[in-house]
Design a protein around this motif. Structure first.
Motif, PDB file in Angstrom:
ATOM      1  N   MET A 275      -5.964  28.378  -7.909  1.00  0.00           N
ATOM      2  CA  MET A 275      -4.511  27.706  -8.222  1.00  0.00           C
ATOM      3  C   MET A 275      -4.246  26.926  -6.885  1.00  0.00           C
ATOM      4  SD  MET A 275      -2.345  31.189  -9.398  1.00  0.00           S
ATOM      5  CE  MET A 275      -0.870  30.244  -9.125  1.00  0.00           C
ATOM      6  N   ALA A 276      -4.410  27.366  -5.799  1.00  0.00           N
ATOM      7  CA  ALA A 276      -3.922  26.697  -4.583  1.00  0.00           C
ATOM      8  C   ALA A 276      -4.757  25.338  -4.427  1.00  0.00           C
ATOM      9  CB  ALA A 276      -3.713  27.463  -3.353  1.00  0.00           C
ATOM     10  N   ASP A 277      -6.263  25.469  -4.327  1.00  0.00           N
ATOM     11  CA  ASP A 277      -7.140  24.315  -3.986  1.00  0.00           C
ATOM     12  C   ASP A 277      -7.454  23.430  -5.236  1.00  0.00           C
ATOM     13  OD1 ASP A 277      -6.389  25.395  -1.613  1.00  0.00           O
ATOM     14  OD2 ASP A 277      -8.134  26.772  -1.424  1.00  0.00           O
ATOM     15  N   ALA A 278      -8.178  24.395  -6.095  1.00  0.00           N
ATOM     16  CA  ALA A 278      -8.999  23.607  -7.249  1.00  0.00           C
ATOM     17  C   ALA A 278      -7.774  22.875  -8.131  1.00  0.00           C
ATOM     18  CB  ALA A 278      -9.612  24.447  -8.182  1.00  0.00           C
ATOM     19  N   ALA A 279      -6.680  23.531  -8.302  1.00  0.00           N
ATOM     20  CA  ALA A 279      -5.601  22.896  -9.250  1.00  0.00           C
ATOM     21  C   ALA A 279      -5.043  21.727  -8.558  1.00  0.00           C
ATOM     22  CB  ALA A 279      -4.598  24.028  -9.575  1.00  0.00           C
ATOM     23  N   GLN A 280      -4.851  21.801  -7.199  1.00  0.00           N
ATOM     24  CA  GLN A 280      -4.336  20.676  -6.374  1.00  0.00           C
ATOM     25  C   GLN A 280      -5.241  19.615  -6.429  1.00  0.00           C
ATOM     26  OE1 GLN A 280      -3.733  21.386  -2.286  1.00  0.00           O
ATOM     27  NE2 GLN A 280      -2.049  20.007  -2.071  1.00  0.00           N
ATOM     28  N   GLY A 281      -6.521  20.070  -6.214  1.00  0.00           N
ATOM     29  CA  GLY A 281      -7.630  18.933  -6.037  1.00  0.00           C
ATOM     30  C   GLY A 281      -7.410  17.877  -7.527  1.00  0.00           C
ATOM     31  N   TRP A 282      -7.441  18.897  -8.463  1.00  0.00           N
ATOM     32  CA  TRP A 282      -7.407  18.188  -9.791  1.00  0.00           C
ATOM     33  C   TRP A 282      -6.437  17.292 -10.083  1.00  0.00           C
ATOM     34  CZ3 TRP A 282     -11.334  18.029 -13.535  1.00  0.00           C
ATOM     35  CH2 TRP A 282     -10.954  17.498 -14.664  1.00  0.00           C
TER      36      TRP A 282
ATOM     37  N   ALA B  88      -6.806  13.532 -10.767  1.00  0.00           N
ATOM     38  CA  ALA B  88      -6.454  13.083 -11.973  1.00  0.00           C
ATOM     39  C   ALA B  88      -5.684  11.894 -11.822  1.00  0.00           C
ATOM     40  CB  ALA B  88      -6.104  14.167 -12.907  1.00  0.00           C
ATOM     41  N   ALA B  89      -4.556  12.099 -10.858  1.00  0.00           N
ATOM     42  CA  ALA B  89      -3.616  10.996 -11.013  1.00  0.00           C
ATOM     43  C   ALA B  89      -4.363   9.708 -10.217  1.00  0.00           C
ATOM     44  CB  ALA B  89      -2.455  11.593  -9.795  1.00  0.00           C
ATOM     45  N   ASP B  90      -5.227  10.134  -9.305  1.00  0.00           N
ATOM     46  CA  ASP B  90      -5.794   8.933  -8.647  1.00  0.00           C
ATOM     47  C   ASP B  90      -6.695   8.146  -9.708  1.00  0.00           C
ATOM     48  OD1 ASP B  90      -6.149   7.434  -6.110  1.00  0.00           O
ATOM     49  OD2 ASP B  90      -8.214   8.008  -6.284  1.00  0.00           O
ATOM     50  N   GLU B  91      -7.415   8.913 -10.270  1.00  0.00           N
ATOM     51  CA  GLU B  91      -8.575   8.507 -11.519  1.00  0.00           C
ATOM     52  C   GLU B  91      -8.017   8.059 -12.806  1.00  0.00           C
ATOM     53  OE1 GLU B  91     -11.934   7.712 -10.547  1.00  0.00           O
ATOM     54  OE2 GLU B  91     -11.872   8.341  -8.591  1.00  0.00           O
ATOM     55  N   GLY B  92      -6.777   8.805 -13.070  1.00  0.00           N
ATOM     56  CA  GLY B  92      -6.238   8.491 -14.258  1.00  0.00           C
ATOM     57  C   GLY B  92      -6.737   9.274 -15.279  1.00  0.00           C
ATOM     58  N   TRP B  93      -7.216  10.777 -14.662  1.00  0.00           N
ATOM     59  CA  TRP B  93      -7.835  11.673 -15.801  1.00  0.00           C
ATOM     60  C   TRP B  93      -6.583  12.257 -16.333  1.00  0.00           C
ATOM     61  CZ3 TRP B  93     -11.782  14.302 -12.016  1.00  0.00           C
ATOM     62  CH2 TRP B  93     -12.596  13.144 -11.732  1.00  0.00           C
ATOM     63  N   ARG B  94      -6.851  13.181 -17.517  1.00  0.00           N
ATOM     64  CA  ARG B  94      -5.792  14.008 -18.191  1.00  0.00           C
ATOM     65  C   ARG B  94      -5.597  15.290 -17.204  1.00  0.00           C
ATOM     66  NH1 ARG B  94      -7.330  15.054 -24.118  1.00  0.00           N
ATOM     67  NH2 ARG B  94      -5.637  16.424 -23.753  1.00  0.00           N
ATOM     68  N   GLY B  95      -4.525  15.766 -17.570  1.00  0.00           N
ATOM     69  CA  GLY B  95      -4.361  17.118 -17.089  1.00  0.00           C
ATOM     70  C   GLY B  95      -3.538  17.124 -15.613  1.00  0.00           C
ATOM     71  N   SER B  96      -3.296  15.946 -15.258  1.00  0.00           N
ATOM     72  CA  SER B  96      -2.704  15.876 -13.711  1.00  0.00           C
ATOM     73  C   SER B  96      -1.410  16.744 -13.688  1.00  0.00           C
ATOM     74  CB  SER B  96      -2.368  14.508 -13.251  1.00  0.00           C
ATOM     75  OG  SER B  96      -1.781  14.418 -12.306  1.00  0.00           O
ATOM     76  N   ASP B  97      -0.483  16.701 -14.701  1.00  0.00           N
ATOM     77  CA  ASP B  97       0.717  17.250 -14.609  1.00  0.00           C
ATOM     78  C   ASP B  97       0.645  18.758 -14.720  1.00  0.00           C
ATOM     79  OD1 ASP B  97       2.112  15.122 -14.153  1.00  0.00           O
ATOM     80  OD2 ASP B  97       2.963  15.019 -15.951  1.00  0.00           O
ATOM     81  N   ALA B  98      -0.254  19.294 -15.563  1.00  0.00           N
ATOM     82  CA  ALA B  98      -0.404  20.762 -15.710  1.00  0.00           C
ATOM     83  C   ALA B  98      -0.994  21.208 -14.437  1.00  0.00           C
ATOM     84  CB  ALA B  98      -1.543  20.904 -16.924  1.00  0.00           C
ATOM     85  N   ALA B  99      -2.127  20.471 -13.868  1.00  0.00           N
ATOM     86  CA  ALA B  99      -2.647  21.139 -12.623  1.00  0.00           C
ATOM     87  C   ALA B  99      -1.754  21.267 -11.443  1.00  0.00           C
ATOM     88  CB  ALA B  99      -3.770  19.940 -12.293  1.00  0.00           C
ATOM     89  N   TYR B 100      -0.664  20.238 -11.621  1.00  0.00           N
ATOM     90  CA  TYR B 100       0.140  20.119 -10.521  1.00  0.00           C
ATOM     91  C   TYR B 100       1.026  21.366 -10.722  1.00  0.00           C
ATOM     92  CZ  TYR B 100       3.714  18.843  -6.850  1.00  0.00           C
ATOM     93  OH  TYR B 100       4.353  19.027  -6.030  1.00  0.00           O
ATOM     94  N   LEU B 101       1.501  21.641 -11.976  1.00  0.00           N
ATOM     95  CA  LEU B 101       2.232  22.808 -12.070  1.00  0.00           C
ATOM     96  C   LEU B 101       1.737  24.113 -11.532  1.00  0.00           C
ATOM     97  CD1 LEU B 101       4.916  23.703 -13.798  1.00  0.00           C
ATOM     98  CD2 LEU B 101       3.061  24.328 -15.370  1.00  0.00           C
TER      99      LEU B 101
END
Lengths: 657, 216
Positions: free
Chosen positions: A77-84, A88-101
């Motif tokens: 939650m804290a590390d992997a999701a934040q990293g994603w 994701a935001a940087d590379e334009g991948w999907r799921g950036s918002d969900a990961a941030y949530l």
């Protein structure tokens, strides 16, 4: 801790956490401050490692599994999701918002984990069922907080899109969050109260365990506010929080598994001392800067130099007084014990205390009524206590044993029934402080022991001498004397065989020969006189009367009829002999009183004469031999001899009965 | 006299035997320890037993104990115990029995006196060694009544205690029997000891006065 291998399940969880953290590091690398990336990864890995260790060693203790699972949750939650979210935001991948949530509430589970740890440390059990309510409170509180935080419209700023797509407007998320926080903080306070209560009531090993954890928890409670305050100065203060979060699981696993290995009291003590010294020095430094700065002008290099100098000068005395204050406040037992020892050593130097009393000081300090101080006697290899009693069996009976070793070889040991590091450290410190008294006590014990041995060997030597003299006396009487009588008889027989017809000269010659034999027998008897006479076999009375009979002046004898130890009787007899001989030879006595009397377990032998008196208190060979005999039996010998008033030789011999 | 001798040293045993034989007495048996002595006594019923006080196995007082046993079984039998040294306790308790003697070994060299003492014992009298008597007398150094005795009376007292009869005392001191009788009377009066015709009872009374035993 027989099982040195890790449990497969714990190892799998650990591996999973490590893998996820490696992924998280790869994802976050370069998109946030690197200390953030690495320290929090290390934090999760350490936490998982501590969990795996505890779970493997104590599979029944839930704390290990709690750590394993929450470390994994934290990693996800804290590390992997934040990293994603970042990548994701940087590379334009999907799921950036969900990961941030997911990551937005990523630290909440850790808080829950620590509340649970507070409640369960060290054995993994709650004190009673009522405390389950606190667990429930914490869980509900955490869930509410997470929900209220993550689904709130207020979280818009963090999202890459600038808006929280998961915000739920229908529910007042702020209220949920507030209630959740309240419950969580309440649960945390309750858990803290429980920890403090447990610490106060605990004893022995459990106390050591709790101290470890309480120490880490206190640091963890103090550090974040300080870190937050410093955040203003530098964002690097976040490092402190990460380090603190790493230290907590380490402290918890030490508390559970290896609390005996390190001295927690010393750690706490040093932390307090150096913490306080640091704060005070900083204050002094700041104050000096301000004062000197006012005088010399702002930013003056002189002010800095002066402040540094002041701090350098103040450091040592400040450290000493802070240490003293901390000891007095937080380690009263040790402080008192050391002061007691110092006072005792002063008493010892002044001659008002015996060195053996050091055992009592140690006993009171630990405190343990069965504590014993034993000494190893060189040479004999014996182990004796402070009174010199042999204690070989008692110093290896499975109790704690602290060797006292000021030089190459151990001179003794402190033996006691104790478990805690704390006590061991205290005894060790006291032994060091009381070294002088212990050394003197050891020397005294050794001296006493050797004296006793010398005394015993002296008794043995004199007893052996008595036996030997007795044997010689017997040999003289039964051997030589009988032979002479036989020769005399043979001569008489020869005389008879010669008959009346024999020459007058032959008869005279034989008469003379028989007379010579009789003289020889008499001389033999005189020779045996210096030996304990056969009469002594019948008791002191007969022996004294025989002594009196031989004396050329009247000797009045008073002797008890009861019998005493042979050594005592022999000594009494020789005292009588010596006294009577001296009275006749040196004092011109005309009347002698020879008496032996039993009073209060002592046989008092006295030789009193009416001679000239004035004898030297101790004169020469005869009396020296006597006083040796008397001393060997633990008795005393004295002479009173006033000029013109006769002489009295008195010996008191312990006779037991 | 018919004599049994018990003495563990062969040379001395033979010497004693020859001494009695030379004087015309009959040696019935010679024993080297107490057991042999007791069986020889049972077999031969002698008039007199001569016993060394120390004999095997312990060399302490086997002879004295055998002597006590013999007197118990044969009260009429004379027993003369020989010792290497003075032992007041044994000496006095044995002499009290009557028909008993206790002498130091070297007395045998004075053949005449020794045989006289042996004869006395065999006839039911007593013989107590002069050494023992002297010890008893000196042990009473504080007795004023002993101090009142003249030197000659003292000599007579010691000889009485040794078990000598008036005749024996007269012979020893080269005095007439009447003089001795007078001395004896004075001694007994001064000491407050009742006069007695019986030699043995006189010995007992004197010994009792010297504190060696309870009067009977």
């Amino acid at each position: 801790m027989n099982n040195r291998r890790l449990s497969p399940l714990a190892l799998s969880l650990f591996g999973l956490t490590v893998t996820i953290e490696m992924a998280a590091v790869w994802l976050s690398l370069g998109l946030e401050p690197s200390y953030d990336t690495f320290l929090y990864a290390v934090d999760s890995v350490v936490w998982a490692g501590a969990g795996a260790l505890v779970a493997s060693r104590q599979p029944r203790n839930p704390i290990g599994w709690l750590f394993c699972i929450f470390a994994l949750v934290n990693a996800v939650m804290a590390d992997a999701a934040q990293g994603w979210a970042l990548r994701a935001a940087d590379e334009g991948w999907r799921g950036s918002d969900a990961a941030y949530l997911v990551s937005s509430a990523g630290r909440q589970p850790s808080g829950l984990a620590w509340i649970l740890t507070f409640l369960l440390i060290p054995s993994g059990r709650l004190p009673s069922r009522r405390w389950r309510a606190v667990v429930g409170l914490a869980v509900v509180g955490s869930l509410l907080t997470m929900t209220g935080w993550s689904f709130s419209a207020g979280l818009n700023d963090g999202f890459p899109s600038g808006r929280n797509p998961y915000a739920v407007e229908a529910v007042p998320m702020d209220v949920l969050f507030a209630i959740g926080m309240l419950l969580t903080v309440g649960a945390f306070l309750a858990a803290s109260v429980l920890l403090v209560r447990r610490l106060r009531r605990s004893q022995g090993a459990e106390r050591q365990q709790l101290k470890w954890f309480a120490f880490a928890a206190t640091v963890a409670t103090v550090v974040p506010p300080v870190a937050l305050a410093l955040w203003v100065v530098t964002p690097l203060a976040g490092v402190l929080i990460a380090l603190m979060l790493t230290a907590l699981p380490i402290a918890a696993s030490i508390a559970i598994l290896r609390y005996r290995l390190y001295e927690i009291d010393l750690v706490i003590n040093r932390t307090l001392v150096y913490g306080a010294v640091t704060v005070l020095l900083a204050a002094v430094f700041a104050a000096t800067i301000v004062v000197l700065g006012t005088a010399l002008g702002r930013g003056s290099a002189w002010a800095t130099a002066g402040a540094t100098l002041v701090v350098a000068v103040v450091f040592r005395p400040l450290r000493r007084s802070v240490q003293d204050a901390v000891d007095r406040r937080f380690n009263r037992a040790r402080y008192d014990a050391l002061h007691r020892m110092t006072a005792f050593l002063d008493e010892l130097r002044a001659g008002r205390a015996a060195p053996e009393e050091v055992e009592g000081i140690l006993r009171d300090a630990v405190p343990e009524p069965d504590l014993e101080l034993v000494f190893f006697l060189p040479g004999s290899g014996l182990v004796v206590d402070a009174h010199g009693t042999v204690a070989s069996d008692r110093h290896k009976d499975g109790r704690e044993r602290l060797l006292i070793q000021p030089g190459d070889r151990p001179i003794g040991a402190v033996v006691y029934e104790a478990a805690t590091q704390e006590q061991l450290a205290l005894v060790s410190r006291l032994v060091e402080a009381g070294g002088l008294a212990i050394e003197i006590a050891r020397l005294r014990v050794e001296l006493r022991h050797q004296l006793a041995e010398v005394q015993a060997s002296r008794v043995r030597i004199i007893a052996a001498g008595n036996v030997e003299r007795r044997r010689i006396e017997r040999d003289l009487h039964d051997g030589a004397q009988q032979r002479l009588v036989s020769i005399g008889l043979a001569l008489r027989h020869a005389q008879h065989e010669l008959g009346v017809g024999a020459s007058y000269e032959a008869g005279r010659t034989l008469d003379a020969a028989v007379a010579e034999v009789a003289v020889a027998i008499g001389e033999l008897r005189e020779l045996a006189r210096g030996l304990p006479p056969a009469q002594l076999d019948a008791g002191l009375g007969p022996a004294f009367r025989e002594l009196a009979r031989r004396a050329p002046v009247p000797v009045l004898v008073k002797a008890p009829t009861e019998r005493f130890d042979r050594g005592v009787e022999a000594a009494a007899y020789f005292i009588g002999c010596e006294g009577v001989t001296n009275a006749i030879k040196h004092a011109d006595a005309t009347r002698i009183l020879l008496s032996a009397e039993q009073t209060n377990g002592r046989l008092v032998v006295a030789v009193n004469d009416d001679g000239m008196g004035g004898a030297a208190p101790v004169n020469g060979s005869g009396l020296t031999g006597l006083s040796d005999r008397v001393a060997a039996l633990g008795g005393t010998l004295r002479i009173t001899s006033e000029s013109g008033r006769g002489t009295t030789l008195t010996a008191e011999l312990p006779c037991g009965s | 006299m018919r004599v049994v001798i018990a003495e563990d040293q062969a040379l001395l045993r033979e010497g004693l035997g020859r001494l009695f034989a030379d004087a015309g007495h009959e040696i019935l048996a010679s024993a080297s320890d107490a057991d042999e002595l007791l069986s020889a006594v049972a077999t031969h019923r002698p008039d007199l037993v001569i016993a060394d006080i120390r004999m095997p196995p312990t060399f302490t007082d086997e002879g004295a104990r055998a002597a006590t046993e013999i007197k118990r079984v044969h009260p009429e039998m004379g027993v003369l115990v020989l010792s290497q040294h003075v032992e007041t306790t044994h000496a006095v308790s044995l002499v009290a029995l009557g028909g008993f003697g206790y002498l130091l070994k070297d007395r045998v060299l004075d053949v005449g006196e020794f045989l006289a003492a042996a004869q006395r014992v065999a006839e039911g009298g007593s013989a107590l060694d002069p050494h023992v008597v002297a010890t008893l007398v000196s042990g009473r150094g504080d007795d004023d009544r002993l101090g009142e005795l003249t030197e000659r009376e003292g000599e007579v007292l010691e000889l009485m205690a040794q078990g000598l009869t008036n005749t024996g005392i007269a012979k020893r001191l080269y005095l007439s029997e009447r003089t001795v009788e007078a001395h004896v009377r004075h001694v007994l009066q001064k000491l407050g000891v009742p006069e007695s015709e019986d030699g043995h009872r006189r010995v007992l009374a004197v010994l009792a006065h010297l504190g060696a035993m309870q009067p009977r």
